[in-house]
Design a protein around this motif. Structure first.
Motif, PDB file in Angstrom:
ATOM      1  N   GLY A  56       0.825  -1.195   0.000  1.00 24.02           N
ATOM      2  CA  GLY A  56       0.000   0.000   0.000  1.00 24.02           C
ATOM      3  C   GLY A  56       0.858   1.243   0.000  1.00 24.02           C
ATOM      4  N   ALA A  57       0.235   2.328   0.348  1.00 23.99           N
ATOM      5  CA  ALA A  57       0.927   3.621   0.374  1.00 23.99           C
ATOM      6  C   ALA A  57       1.427   3.914   1.776  1.00 23.99           C
ATOM      7  N   GLU A  58       2.098   2.943   2.382  1.00 25.89           N
ATOM      8  CA  GLU A  58       2.616   3.140   3.729  1.00 25.89           C
ATOM      9  C   GLU A  58       3.609   4.283   3.771  1.00 25.89           C
ATOM     10  N   ASN A  77       9.904  -4.272  11.584  1.00 26.01           N
ATOM     11  CA  ASN A  77       9.501  -3.241  10.628  1.00 26.01           C
ATOM     12  C   ASN A  77       8.183  -2.633  11.072  1.00 26.01           C
ATOM     13  N   ARG A  78       8.076  -1.328  10.897  1.00 27.33           N
ATOM     14  CA  ARG A  78       6.811  -0.660  11.198  1.00 27.33           C
ATOM     15  C   ARG A  78       6.584   0.454  10.191  1.00 27.33           C
ATOM     16  N   GLY A  79       5.320   0.732   9.960  1.00 29.77           N
ATOM     17  CA  GLY A  79       4.935   1.795   9.038  1.00 29.77           C
ATOM     18  C   GLY A  79       3.508   2.224   9.331  1.00 29.77           C
ATOM     19  N   ILE A  80       3.098   3.289   8.694  1.00 25.51           N
ATOM     20  CA  ILE A  80       1.752   3.827   8.884  1.00 25.51           C
ATOM     21  C   ILE A  80       0.950   3.627   7.599  1.00 25.51           C
ATOM     22  N   ASN A  81      -0.208   2.979   7.724  1.00 24.69           N
ATOM     23  CA  ASN A  81      -1.106   2.754   6.604  1.00 24.69           C
ATOM     24  C   ASN A  81      -1.830   4.048   6.243  1.00 24.69           C
ATOM     25  N   PRO A  82      -2.402   4.114   5.038  1.00 25.16           N
ATOM     26  CA  PRO A  82      -3.125   5.327   4.633  1.00 25.16           C
ATOM     27  C   PRO A  82      -4.252   5.716   5.594  1.00 25.16           C
ATOM     28  N   ASN A 182       5.689  13.898   9.293  1.00 27.53           N
ATOM     29  CA  ASN A 182       4.616  13.805  10.297  1.00 27.53           C
ATOM     30  C   ASN A 182       4.479  12.401  10.884  1.00 27.53           C
ATOM     31  N   CYS A 183       5.591  11.759  11.135  1.00 32.33           N
ATOM     32  CA  CYS A 183       5.575  10.397  11.681  1.00 32.33           C
ATOM     33  C   CYS A 183       5.431  10.436  13.199  1.00 32.33           C
ATOM     34  N   PRO A 184       4.672   9.502  13.759  1.00 30.99           N
ATOM     35  CA  PRO A 184       4.467   9.494  15.207  1.00 30.99           C
ATOM     36  C   PRO A 184       5.665   8.938  15.981  1.00 30.99           C
ATOM     37  N   TYR A 185       6.653   8.415  15.287  1.00 31.29           N
ATOM     38  CA  TYR A 185       7.849   7.874  15.936  1.00 31.29           C
ATOM     39  C   TYR A 185       9.085   8.274  15.185  1.00 31.29           C
TER      40      TYR A 185
END
Length: 185
Positions: A56-58, A77-82, A182-185
């Motif tokens: 996706g557009a992580e 691994n970590r990322g933010i989904n749309p 704008n990442c939370p981490y």
């Protein structure tokens, strides 16, 4: 014109199993000699990666590498989904040939192990990683990442790493930027 069932099968495996499919075998790529795993451990931010249609557009993709008790490396691994939710994956990596520690094999959630080769790193700023799998000697699938210890990496270094990968005959046009804003981490 009908397609050979073998070709269709190989193409299907390439699309399902991997990243960017190409005809032919994986090229010969030189990796970091005498990789110092202890220096490599820690957090890495994804700056660029090869486009992969299933992903996706992580955004905000980050990996943490830590040494496990059995000598393997845990990959978190970590990322933010749309939609704003966090996506995590935990993997296990190790060098099948300990004389070449930069040629790791990694698995996530019981998937087959795939190559994870560290092509270049200075340990403190950047890392260039490449993965390639030959399928029946007819098709190869590859993936690449440019990683940084910070959320950004200067253009000169990125260009140097893209060019280095290209020098091995790898088509680098699949690279896409990873958003780290704008990442939370």
């Amino acid at each position: 014109m009908t397609m050979s069932p073998i070709f269709v099968f190989v193409a299907f495996i390439a699309v399902c199993n991997a990243q960017v499919p190409h005809l032919g075998k994986c090229p010969d790529v030189q990796v970091v000699q005498n990789l110092d795993v202890d220096k490599y451990l820690g957090d890495w931010y994804e700056i660029k990666k090869f486009f992969f249609f299933i992903e996706g557009a992580e955004t905000c993709i980050r990996a943490n590498y830590s040494l496990k008790g059995d000598g393997h490396i845990q990959v978190f691994n970590r990322g933010i989904n749309p939609d704003g939710s966090e996506d995590n994956a935990i993997g296990d990596a190790y060098p099948p040939d300990t004389s070449v520690p930069a040629k790791l094999a990694v698995t996530f959630n019981g998937s087959p192990r795939v190559p994870y080769w560290i092509v270049d790193t200075d340990y403190v700023n950047y890392s260039l990683v490449w993965s390639c799998t030959d399928l029946v000697g007819l098709v190869q699938t590859d993936f690449a990442w440019i990683l940084s210890r910070k959320k950004t990496l200067d253009t000169q270094t990125v260009d140097k790493l893209v060019n280095k990968l290209g020098s091995f005959g790898i088509n680098t046009s699949s690279f896409r930027d990873t958003v780290q804003d704008n990442c939370p981490y």
